[in-house]
Design a protein around this motif. Sequence first.
Motif, PDB file in Angstrom:
ATOM      1  N   ILE A   4      77.434  -1.408  44.873  1.00 56.59           N
ATOM      2  CA  ILE A   4      78.244  -2.740  44.251  1.00 56.59           C
ATOM      3  C   ILE A   4      78.739  -3.386  45.474  1.00 56.59           C
ATOM      4  O   ILE A   4      79.708  -2.629  46.163  1.00 56.59           O
ATOM      5  N   PHE A   5      78.774  -4.671  45.577  1.00 56.38           N
ATOM      6  CA  PHE A   5      79.236  -5.578  46.572  1.00 56.38           C
ATOM      7  C   PHE A   5      80.260  -6.424  45.666  1.00 56.38           C
ATOM      8  O   PHE A   5      79.931  -7.107  44.945  1.00 56.38           O
ATOM      9  N   VAL A   6      81.536  -6.105  46.348  1.00 56.52           N
ATOM     10  CA  VAL A   6      82.669  -7.052  45.567  1.00 56.52           C
ATOM     11  C   VAL A   6      82.896  -8.378  46.532  1.00 56.52           C
ATOM     12  O   VAL A   6      83.418  -8.114  47.538  1.00 56.52           O
ATOM     13  N   ASN A   7      82.557  -9.640  46.011  1.00 58.00           N
ATOM     14  CA  ASN A   7      82.487 -10.816  46.528  1.00 58.00           C
ATOM     15  C   ASN A   7      83.590 -11.600  46.016  1.00 58.00           C
ATOM     16  O   ASN A   7      84.022 -11.649  44.655  1.00 58.00           O
ATOM     17  N   TYR A   8      84.560 -11.943  46.878  1.00 59.25           N
ATOM     18  CA  TYR A   8      85.680 -12.913  46.323  1.00 59.25           C
ATOM     19  C   TYR A   8      86.086 -13.704  47.487  1.00 59.25           C
ATOM     20  O   TYR A   8      85.834 -13.651  48.569  1.00 59.25           O
ATOM     21  N   ARG A   9      87.141 -14.855  47.248  1.00 57.20           N
ATOM     22  CA  ARG A   9      87.677 -15.497  48.229  1.00 57.20           C
ATOM     23  C   ARG A   9      89.191 -15.048  48.222  1.00 57.20           C
ATOM     24  O   ARG A   9      90.120 -15.073  47.007  1.00 57.20           O
ATOM     25  N   SER A  11      91.785 -16.553  49.408  1.00 62.33           N
ATOM     26  CA  SER A  11      92.866 -17.593  48.863  1.00 62.33           C
ATOM     27  C   SER A  11      92.835 -17.681  47.475  1.00 62.33           C
ATOM     28  O   SER A  11      93.641 -18.465  46.966  1.00 62.33           O
ATOM     29  N   ASP A  12      92.042 -17.103  46.631  1.00 61.51           N
ATOM     30  CA  ASP A  12      91.915 -17.022  45.353  1.00 61.51           C
ATOM     31  C   ASP A  12      92.434 -15.846  44.323  1.00 61.51           C
ATOM     32  O   ASP A  12      93.487 -15.803  43.908  1.00 61.51           O
ATOM     33  N   GLU A  13      91.584 -14.945  44.611  1.00 63.30           N
ATOM     34  CA  GLU A  13      91.802 -13.654  43.990  1.00 63.30           C
ATOM     35  C   GLU A  13      91.620 -12.320  44.510  1.00 63.30           C
ATOM     36  O   GLU A  13      90.834 -11.784  44.187  1.00 63.30           O
ATOM     37  N   ASP A  14      92.307 -12.139  45.762  1.00 63.80           N
ATOM     38  CA  ASP A  14      91.894 -10.948  46.511  1.00 63.80           C
ATOM     39  C   ASP A  14      92.836  -9.838  45.839  1.00 63.80           C
ATOM     40  O   ASP A  14      92.301  -8.327  45.918  1.00 63.80           O
ATOM     41  N   THR A  15      93.924  -9.872  44.951  1.00 60.62           N
ATOM     42  CA  THR A  15      94.323  -9.090  44.250  1.00 60.62           C
ATOM     43  C   THR A  15      93.438  -8.327  43.052  1.00 60.62           C
ATOM     44  O   THR A  15      93.367  -7.370  42.832  1.00 60.62           O
ATOM     45  N   GLY A  16      92.759  -9.291  42.201  1.00 58.17           N
ATOM     46  CA  GLY A  16      91.721  -9.012  41.341  1.00 58.17           C
ATOM     47  C   GLY A  16      90.521  -8.264  41.885  1.00 58.17           C
ATOM     48  O   GLY A  16      90.206  -7.235  41.223  1.00 58.17           O
ATOM     49  N   ALA A  17      90.226  -8.622  43.030  1.00 55.73           N
ATOM     50  CA  ALA A  17      89.002  -7.997  43.706  1.00 55.73           C
ATOM     51  C   ALA A  17      89.507  -6.414  44.001  1.00 55.73           C
ATOM     52  O   ALA A  17      88.628  -5.714  43.803  1.00 55.73           O
ATOM     53  N   ALA A  18      90.835  -6.127  44.501  1.00 51.74           N
ATOM     54  CA  ALA A  18      91.187  -5.035  44.744  1.00 51.74           C
ATOM     55  C   ALA A  18      91.420  -3.994  43.429  1.00 51.74           C
ATOM     56  O   ALA A  18      90.910  -2.923  43.598  1.00 51.74           O
ATOM     57  N   GLY A  29      82.584   6.436  42.972  1.00 43.71           N
ATOM     58  CA  GLY A  29      82.702   6.783  44.123  1.00 43.71           C
ATOM     59  C   GLY A  29      82.998   5.722  45.239  1.00 43.71           C
ATOM     60  O   GLY A  29      82.191   4.705  44.987  1.00 43.71           O
ATOM     61  N   SER A  30      83.748   5.770  46.009  1.00 42.60           N
ATOM     62  CA  SER A  30      84.310   4.622  46.898  1.00 42.60           C
ATOM     63  C   SER A  30      83.214   4.211  47.899  1.00 42.60           C
ATOM     64  O   SER A  30      83.170   3.121  48.067  1.00 42.60           O
ATOM     65  N   GLU A  31      82.348   5.459  48.335  1.00 43.46           N
ATOM     66  CA  GLU A  31      81.184   4.850  49.404  1.00 43.46           C
ATOM     67  C   GLU A  31      80.399   3.919  48.528  1.00 43.46           C
ATOM     68  O   GLU A  31      79.453   3.338  49.359  1.00 43.46           O
ATOM     69  N   ARG A  32      80.296   4.051  47.196  1.00 42.84           N
ATOM     70  CA  ARG A  32      79.274   2.835  46.380  1.00 42.84           C
ATOM     71  C   ARG A  32      79.830   1.673  46.339  1.00 42.84           C
ATOM     72  O   ARG A  32      79.004   0.880  45.597  1.00 42.84           O
ATOM     73  N   VAL A  33      81.100   1.290  46.561  1.00 44.67           N
ATOM     74  CA  VAL A  33      81.556   0.068  46.393  1.00 44.67           C
ATOM     75  C   VAL A  33      82.018  -0.656  47.654  1.00 44.67           C
ATOM     76  O   VAL A  33      82.915  -0.080  48.234  1.00 44.67           O
ATOM     77  N   PHE A  34      81.600  -1.703  47.999  1.00 42.38           N
ATOM     78  CA  PHE A  34      81.901  -2.355  49.220  1.00 42.38           C
ATOM     79  C   PHE A  34      82.782  -3.564  49.064  1.00 42.38           C
ATOM     80  O   PHE A  34      82.577  -4.351  47.998  1.00 42.38           O
ATOM     81  N   ARG A  35      83.942  -3.418  49.576  1.00 40.65           N
ATOM     82  CA  ARG A  35      84.907  -4.718  49.804  1.00 40.65           C
ATOM     83  C   ARG A  35      85.172  -4.894  51.006  1.00 40.65           C
ATOM     84  O   ARG A  35      85.494  -3.873  51.705  1.00 40.65           O
ATOM     85  N   ALA A  36      85.151  -6.282  51.747  1.00 43.10           N
ATOM     86  CA  ALA A  36      85.064  -6.131  53.055  1.00 43.10           C
ATOM     87  C   ALA A  36      86.521  -5.744  53.609  1.00 43.10           C
ATOM     88  O   ALA A  36      86.379  -5.065  54.654  1.00 43.10           O
ATOM     89  N   SER A  37      87.514  -6.005  53.010  1.00 45.26           N
ATOM     90  CA  SER A  37      88.775  -5.447  53.776  1.00 45.26           C
ATOM     91  C   SER A  37      88.898  -4.125  53.821  1.00 45.26           C
ATOM     92  O   SER A  37      89.784  -3.332  54.496  1.00 45.26           O
ATOM     93  N   ASP A 137      92.979  -2.610  31.348  1.00 40.14           N
ATOM     94  CA  ASP A 137      92.312  -1.372  31.143  1.00 40.14           C
ATOM     95  C   ASP A 137      90.974  -1.357  30.509  1.00 40.14           C
ATOM     96  O   ASP A 137      90.065  -1.023  30.940  1.00 40.14           O
ATOM     97  N   GLY A 138      91.311  -2.256  29.294  1.00 36.23           N
ATOM     98  CA  GLY A 138      89.784  -2.271  28.489  1.00 36.23           C
ATOM     99  C   GLY A 138      88.812  -3.195  29.198  1.00 36.23           C
ATOM    100  O   GLY A 138      87.586  -2.863  29.205  1.00 36.23           O
ATOM    101  N   ASP A 139      89.384  -4.135  29.916  1.00 34.68           N
ATOM    102  CA  ASP A 139      88.147  -5.149  30.682  1.00 34.68           C
ATOM    103  C   ASP A 139      87.854  -4.348  31.729  1.00 34.68           C
ATOM    104  O   ASP A 139      86.536  -4.474  32.062  1.00 34.68           O
ATOM    105  N   LEU A 140      88.601  -3.669  32.555  1.00 31.12           N
ATOM    106  CA  LEU A 140      87.812  -2.889  33.454  1.00 31.12           C
ATOM    107  C   LEU A 140      86.788  -1.975  33.198  1.00 31.12           C
ATOM    108  O   LEU A 140      85.779  -1.343  33.732  1.00 31.12           O
TER     109      LEU A 140
END
Length: 265
Positions: A4-9, A11-18, A29-37, A137-140
């Motif tokens: 899974i690659f999490v794409n985000y901007r 300046s827009d929604e880094d908190t939502g991406a996190a 598993g953390s190794e299966r989810v990519f977020r740049a930072s 919680d429900g949305d996630l």
Amino acid sequence: MPDIFVNYRSSDEDTGAALIERELSRRFGSERVFRASKSIKVGRRFPQELLTAVRRSSVLIAVIGERWADARAADGSRALDDPEDWTRREIVEAFESGALVVPVLIGRARLNRHDLPPELAELADCQYRRLDTRNADGDLTRIGDDLADAVPRLAEAEREIARSAEAAGDVANRVGRVDGSVVQARDYTHRQSGGIGNVGGDVGTFINNASGPVNTGSGPQHNDLRSGGVQFNGDGGSFSGNYVERGTAQQWSDGRRPEREGRDR
């Protein structure tokens, strides 16, 4: 290798991406989810890292907030119109590699085709999911469930995590708001073979298999089972507490000293 690659901007929604990345990492598993930072190690060349991760991922989550489409580049032009904009490049790369692209709209964000450059027009046709902080919680959970259904490898990874936790004796659950302490049910065992009273919350008295005099309430209590009598010492006014008479536990809270049966009546 990420699935899974999490794409985000940023300046827009880094908190939502996190938030999305942490929930999906917990499930798969953390190794299966990519977020740049989080995923790019110090000193690594991020252009190569980003493109390689997108190409190897089965899913790209495009996190879209209310400022996503109108974000500006350094020269003041709209970022999405710049072919070198990384948010745009990652989404285009995902389409070209055949990944499943899932827009996740944050709050009141909207995704309109006329707001997108031609290279991203396909994004408006992708079925989206929404993440609202009022129902986070429900949305996630729904997002995770959808990904597990769409990518069998993720479902198997989730089952493996559950099996490992069970084998290690870990307990996986959720606890809402708690004022006080929480004890796992498996860590607390209570056996009652006798006693009086019920404990509810932090109020109440419980006596279990007492082998001697019992004293509760606002003043000393003396139990004289040999003579069948009971003596009370307190403030001389109202009484509230427990007493034992002829081996029987009693309780009162009506402000009056209890009457006693027996020779002194």
